[in-house]
Enzyme design. Sequence first.
Site, mmCIF file in Angstrom:
data_model
loop_
_atom_site.group_PDB
_atom_site.id
_atom_site.type_symbol
_atom_site.label_atom_id
_atom_site.label_comp_id
_atom_site.label_asym_id
_atom_site.label_seq_id
_atom_site.Cartn_x
_atom_site.Cartn_y
_atom_site.Cartn_z
ATOM 1 N N ASN A 37 -1.531 5.450 -9.420
ATOM 2 C CA ASN A 37 -0.581 4.405 -9.037
ATOM 3 C C ASN A 37 -0.029 4.662 -7.641
ATOM 4 O O ASN A 37 0.229 5.801 -7.264
ATOM 5 C CB ASN A 37 0.565 4.335 -10.052
ATOM 6 N N VAL A 38 0.172 3.577 -6.910
ATOM 7 C CA VAL A 38 0.682 3.693 -5.537
ATOM 8 C C VAL A 38 2.153 3.293 -5.472
ATOM 9 O O VAL A 38 2.720 3.189 -4.390
ATOM 10 C CB VAL A 38 -0.164 2.827 -4.558
ATOM 11 N N ASP A 39 2.774 3.077 -6.643
ATOM 12 C CA ASP A 39 4.141 2.529 -6.661
ATOM 13 C C ASP A 39 5.242 3.573 -6.523
ATOM 14 O O ASP A 39 6.421 3.234 -6.370
ATOM 15 C CB ASP A 39 4.362 1.699 -7.939
ATOM 16 N N HIS A 83 -4.338 7.797 -4.964
ATOM 17 C CA HIS A 83 -4.638 6.581 -4.200
ATOM 18 C C HIS A 83 -3.569 6.238 -3.165
ATOM 19 O O HIS A 83 -3.511 5.111 -2.685
ATOM 20 C CB HIS A 83 -4.854 5.403 -5.165
ATOM 21 N N CYS A 124 -0.930 4.132 11.087
ATOM 22 C CA CYS A 124 -1.806 3.448 12.036
ATOM 23 C C CYS A 124 -3.254 3.543 11.570
ATOM 24 O O CYS A 124 -3.702 4.609 11.144
ATOM 25 C CB CYS A 124 -1.655 4.091 13.416
ATOM 26 N N CYS A 156 -4.880 5.884 14.877
ATOM 27 C CA CYS A 156 -4.534 7.289 15.143
ATOM 28 C C CYS A 156 -3.922 7.991 13.930
ATOM 29 O O CYS A 156 -3.732 9.202 13.949
ATOM 30 C CB CYS A 156 -3.597 7.405 16.345
ATOM 31 N N CYS A 204 0.962 -0.007 16.041
ATOM 32 C CA CYS A 204 1.449 1.371 16.147
ATOM 33 C C CYS A 204 2.178 1.563 17.476
ATOM 34 O O CYS A 204 1.669 1.151 18.518
ATOM 35 C CB CYS A 204 0.222 2.286 16.078
ATOM 36 N N CYS A 238 -0.088 4.173 19.734
ATOM 37 C CA CYS A 238 -1.374 3.847 20.378
ATOM 38 C C CYS A 238 -1.712 2.355 20.374
ATOM 39 O O CYS A 238 -2.738 1.958 20.919
ATOM 40 C CB CYS A 238 -2.500 4.638 19.703
ATOM 41 N N GLU A 266 -5.363 -0.635 -24.928
ATOM 42 C CA GLU A 266 -6.689 -1.125 -25.346
ATOM 43 C C GLU A 266 -7.631 0.062 -25.507
ATOM 44 O O GLU A 266 -7.366 1.140 -24.983
ATOM 45 C CB GLU A 266 -7.309 -1.998 -24.237
#
Length: 247
Positions: free
Chosen positions: A105-107, A122, A130, A133, A150, A153, A218
């Site tokens: 999870n990215v939360d 993940h 960026c 860079c 960014c 750069c 499930e």
Amino acid sequence: MRTIDFPPELRSFLHRTSKLAALTGAGVSQESGLRTFRDAQQGLWAQYKPEDLASPEAFARDPKLIWDWYTWRREAIKGVRPNPGHYALVEIEKQIPEFTLITQNVDGLHRMAGSQNVFELHGNIQLVRCSECGEFADEWDDDLESVPQCKACGGLLRPDVVWFGESLPLDQLEGAVEAARTCDVFFSVGTSGVVQPAASLAHAARNNGAVVVEINAELTSLTEKADFFFHGKSGEILPELVKALWS
Ligand code: OAD
């Protein structure tokens, strides 16, 4: 709420284990009000499959579309709180000498709940870096006609998440693989187990002799190989497990 019957062998394994690794997926955040990865698209975004947006090719083709999708997802997470499943994992970490939480999870909800030893396979949707860079950005303007750039750069900013076809952050992956290979009990919670390499961790654990416990709403491809399967919501089953074993 029905009471879950946790078999005595499982209780005994959990009381004896010194090393437990738990892999989580989007199902764990479902009871916080977040839709799962494969069930997430709504409104304007319903016409796109997430797999077609979460890729470097999609970003190269139409960076603003992808940026806006992540802005929408970030907004959806605002105000979302961890649920009893997240907190139960924090409790389990307190009970087991060596506990590793591996999440797809990215939360960021596991850390928000208080989990300490966490590998984020993940990335984290709240972080932005960026695309050229790699410099992280603390702030950016979401109201521009184009993708913010960014400050170092001039490259386009992107979320610090892993897209399809990209490598996982090596330190996170190595930590997760080591935990899976060396644990005596492995939990797979709220994940469909269709995305590699995360999906292979349960099998690595099993091949090294770990007891595999699956909790899912499930059946999945892991279910018939798991030693124990609990069918239902992680936000109900995990707190019951904690109560049955450690309170
Ligand atoms: P999925 O959306 O593929 O699967 C969610 C799983 O959670 C399913 O197996 C559901 O049955 C289960 N589930 C739903 N609600 C639940 C609940 N309340 N309690 C327990 N289980 C529940 O999400 P992931 O397996 O996390 O990667 O997907 C893995 C990766 O696929 C994501 O991290 C994402 C995607 O590709 C990237 O973006 C790189």
